[in-house]
Design an enzyme around this catalytic site. Sequence first.
Site, PDB file in Angstrom:
ATOM      1  N   TYR A  30       7.114   2.637 -13.131  1.00  0.00           N
ATOM      2  CA  TYR A  30       8.288   3.211 -12.451  1.00  0.00           C
ATOM      3  C   TYR A  30       8.386   4.722 -12.636  1.00  0.00           C
ATOM      4  CZ  TYR A  30      11.082  -1.137 -11.803  1.00  0.00           C
ATOM      5  OH  TYR A  30      11.580  -2.337 -11.408  1.00  0.00           O
ATOM      6  N   GLU A  31       9.019   5.387 -11.670  1.00  0.00           N
ATOM      7  CA  GLU A  31       9.387   6.813 -11.765  1.00  0.00           C
ATOM      8  C   GLU A  31       8.200   7.720 -12.087  1.00  0.00           C
ATOM      9  OE1 GLU A  31      12.200   6.884 -10.684  1.00  0.00           O
ATOM     10  OE2 GLU A  31      13.393   5.257 -11.469  1.00  0.00           O
ATOM     11  N   GLY A  32       7.035   7.360 -11.567  1.00  0.00           N
ATOM     12  CA  GLY A  32       5.801   8.089 -11.886  1.00  0.00           C
ATOM     13  C   GLY A  32       5.149   7.429 -13.087  1.00  0.00           C
ATOM     14  N   ARG A  87      13.942   9.329 -14.518  1.00  0.00           N
ATOM     15  CA  ARG A  87      13.106   9.206 -15.724  1.00  0.00           C
ATOM     16  C   ARG A  87      13.941   9.087 -16.994  1.00  0.00           C
ATOM     17  NH1 ARG A  87       9.176  13.382 -12.739  1.00  0.00           N
ATOM     18  NH2 ARG A  87       7.850  11.784 -11.821  1.00  0.00           N
TER      19      ARG A  87
END
Length: 606
Positions: free
Chosen positions: A413-415, A275
């Site tokens: 992306y990334e949550g 993140r």
Amino acid sequence: MSTETENKKKDLLRGGQFLVKETDCENVFTPEDFSEEQQMMRDSVREFIDREVIPHSEEFEKKNYKLTEELMRKAGEMGFLGVSVPEEYDGMGMGFVTTMLVVDYISGATGSFSTAFGAHSGIGTLPITLYGNEEQKKKYLPKLASGEWFGAYALTEPGAGSDANSGKTKAVLSEDGKSYKITGQKMWISNAGFCNMMIVFARIEDDKNITGFIVEFDPENPNGISLGEEEKKLGIHSSSTRQVFFNDTVVPAENMLSERGNGFKIAMNALNVGRIKLAGACLDAQRRVIDHAVKYANDRVQFNTPIAKFGAIKSKLAEMAASAYVGESASYRAAKDIEDRIEIRQSEGASHQEAELKGVEEYAIECSILKVAASEDLQNCSDEGIQIYGGMGFSADAPMESAWRDARITRIYEGTNEINRMLAVGMLVKKAMKGHVDLLGPATKVGEELTGIPSFDKPDYSELFAEEKEMIKKLKKVFLMVAGSAVQKFGPQLEEHQQLLLASADILIEVYMAESAILRTEKNAKRYGEDSQKEKIAMAKLYLYHAVDTINQKAKEGIVSFAEGDEQRMMLMGLKRFTKYENQPNVVALRNTIADKLTEENKYCF
């Protein structure tokens, strides 16, 4: 522990404490603090991108996956793929700030290359660095650091996206206990088309949590692994993205990563690092979009005048630059906090693995904040870039069209950003319950202030940023007022009130971002003089102006959703008090100051 480390420990806030403690500008790391080595690394990466990647910009839109693979190999030869891999495994063993810097400047040219780099050096390599045993690290890290091998990360499944732990992929232990057979389906796997190894998550029997495995992949000897066709995507056209199918894929038992059932923890911690790195990956992309926009605005003449001279264009350029500057300020502030925490833990006897894991985990709140803020700022920046180009911006012949499409994935992306917003507030509340961040004391004081008699003393705002720093303190009170009352009212059921969490998260995000820019600028004004920081002062003030508006709106939305009668009236009055400027900034003048500097330099110059 050295005196320097002891001082660092004393001054360093824990993750989330920025909300309840004041930070001295001298204790904030800024890009102006880069060491000579870091500046050389930045220049080396920038030169690589300008020489090897930018000339192929058009080719990246033609789904040239081979080009991405070739350039990744070149990045490996330059050492960039191994920047965060310890030296004993043939990496460069650089600190967290330097790894952040490499991600930043390697990601500006195209989303395709940025994605391949991030998937490989981040979530494709880091789980082994952070969780691998000595044999696994010796076997795989040198190959991944050099670019001899490429990595991928296979977590997402058709039915398991944000709910990553609900994956159906199975791992069955052989009768002799020497191997596992993995069966299942993964999707949206970056680098799948050219990877040699994947971090794969599967469930053993009916375990509550998934388990991580290192799975080698050789297309000549697929071992039950097959790939779907390349996905047709809105952007990142030359990033290889495929489904991966496992059919009784045999994996040696020693390739289990960490312990059985530890996969969810591995996945979450890899995503925390991902993140903040994703925030870094949005920074140079913004700078380059602004460069294009400024040059076009200076060259494009309408009504016998370059459009850069028009107020409507100045407004856009200034807002784009301010967001980029603030994102950079906050990202490097957090990166250095993480690096310092890692060094402190190592000085206390923790291994590199332990120290890095705990260092990043400590600032998981800030990682989520940065991911959301930087990805949304990049999207807005590229959108305004199209607008400045006008009709030409909509054409694939101009750089803005692909920049806008490539930017869109960063919010997923990334949550997703929605998940990260709720995570940021949820993690802060959990930290408060564990006693790591004292929210109750400050929230109680804010409650007393609401019922008390306000002070009518006129504060002294003669020093630079005196009013702005006072405003930041008040905005923190807004969060404590709204979130504190919500926690009191809903307790553990707060997580069911998602819209309230989203509103609270936006307050938290704006506080951290605005404060970071003000502290960076104050630090540099003190050491270089206010005159030299004129435009940066304007950007920090401009961002705060918008932050106050956003916080006012989101707090109101939150308050009226759960408070009624006298409680609601009191909180709304408090909100009015906490968001009131004594000296309203001249926003048009701030924008003009920023835009004039950009057009004079003909690039993003901050």
